[in-house]
Design a protein around this motif. Sequence first.
Motif, PDB file in Angstrom:
ATOM      1  N   TYR A  46       0.810  -1.217   0.000  1.00  0.00           N
ATOM      2  CA  TYR A  46       0.000   0.000   0.000  1.00  0.00           C
ATOM      3  C   TYR A  46       0.845   1.269   0.000  1.00  0.00           C
ATOM      4  N   GLU A  96       0.306   0.073  13.053  1.00  0.00           N
ATOM      5  CA  GLU A  96      -0.418   1.231  12.508  1.00  0.00           C
ATOM      6  C   GLU A  96      -0.119   2.482  13.328  1.00  0.00           C
ATOM      7  N   LYS A 135      -4.499   6.430   5.771  1.00  0.00           N
ATOM      8  CA  LYS A 135      -5.509   5.397   5.546  1.00  0.00           C
ATOM      9  C   LYS A 135      -4.824   4.032   5.412  1.00  0.00           C
ATOM     10  N   PRO A 186      -4.914  -0.344   5.183  1.00  0.00           N
ATOM     11  CA  PRO A 186      -5.730  -1.370   4.526  1.00  0.00           C
ATOM     12  C   PRO A 186      -6.923  -1.756   5.401  1.00  0.00           C
ATOM     13  N   GLU A 187      -8.033  -2.082   4.756  1.00  0.00           N
ATOM     14  CA  GLU A 187      -9.217  -2.505   5.496  1.00  0.00           C
ATOM     15  C   GLU A 187      -9.040  -3.893   6.085  1.00  0.00           C
ATOM     16  N   ASN A 188      -8.214  -4.704   5.460  1.00  0.00           N
ATOM     17  CA  ASN A 188      -7.942  -6.032   5.993  1.00  0.00           C
ATOM     18  C   ASN A 188      -6.532  -6.442   5.594  1.00  0.00           C
ATOM     19  N   TYR A 189      -6.046  -7.504   6.240  1.00  0.00           N
ATOM     20  CA  TYR A 189      -4.693  -7.985   6.005  1.00  0.00           C
ATOM     21  C   TYR A 189      -4.759  -9.468   5.632  1.00  0.00           C
TER      22      TYR A 189
END
Length: 269
Positions: A26, A62, A78, A80-83
Motif C-alpha cells: 500500500y 499502525e 488510511k 488497509p481494510e484487511n490484512y
Amino acid sequence: MRRNNGGNYTNPCLTMHQPWASLLVYGIKRVEGRSWPAPIRGRLWIHAASKIPEAETIRAMEDFYREIYAVNGIKDLKFPENYPTSRLLGCVEVVGCIKCEELQSWEELPEGVRLEGQTEYCWLCEQPQKLIIPFEMRGQQGVYNLERKIYDGAARGLRPVEPPYPVKFPLIDPRDPFSLKPGSLTCVSSNSKASVLKISSSLGNVIASARVAATQFSRENKGDYCVDSEAETPVSSRTRNKSKGTAETEEMVPHITYSTNDQYCQPDQ
C-alpha cells in the motif's frame, strides 16, 4: 520498470508476514528491513504468509506509522481494510539497499523515512502496485521466483497505488542500479556531520510498542520461514539453507528491530 539485474531471478518474490506485507504494497511502508542485503533491483512481488496477525500487532504497527508520518505533516493516514494471508498481494520496485546508519543519517530524505531504518539492511522501495484480486498461493523461503502461470495472471491484475507520502530515493549513479548499495553513502556523508534523529515521547512510545509486538511475533512464529542472517550475496534460499543449516537462522518476519543506540531509541525528555 527498472531492469532486474540482481542475479538468477526472473520474477522475484518475497514472503512476508502481515501486517508488514500489506503496509509495503500500500506504499505506507517504504523501507523493508532485513539482516541480509537485497539481492535484486527492480520489481519484487510481495506474498503474505499464512499467519493471521493479532489485533494488537496490527494496532502497534499502525500506530508506529501514524507517528512517523505525522513527523512530516501527514495526519490522515488510511490503512488497509484487511490484512489477507496466504495471498500474493502485489509488488514494489526495489531501487537500492543501504545500511541502517546510512539511512538514518541521509539528510536529503524526509525524517519519517529515516525513522523507518531500524534493521541492519534497509531495502528501499518505490512504486507500489497491488492486485485487484490477491492470488492464493504458498510462499517459500528467501527471495524466490514466481511460477510462470502465477506471474502471467498477476501481471495483468496489477493497479498502481498512490502512496500517502511518495519518496524518490536518488541513485548515486543512475546508470548503475546497484550504485545505491551498503556503504555507498559513506563518501557522500563523510564531509558533513550526520544529524541525529530527534524522537518525541509519543514517537518513543509507539516505537517501543512496535518493538514489543515484533518481538512477540518472532517468538510465536519461530521456524515459519527462515532466512540466513549472514547472506552477503544474492543466493537462493536453498543454497543459504544448505550452507548454513538450521543452527543460526531467523524467521522471515519483515518487522522492525530497533537499534540499541540511545540517540535513536530514547524519547526526548
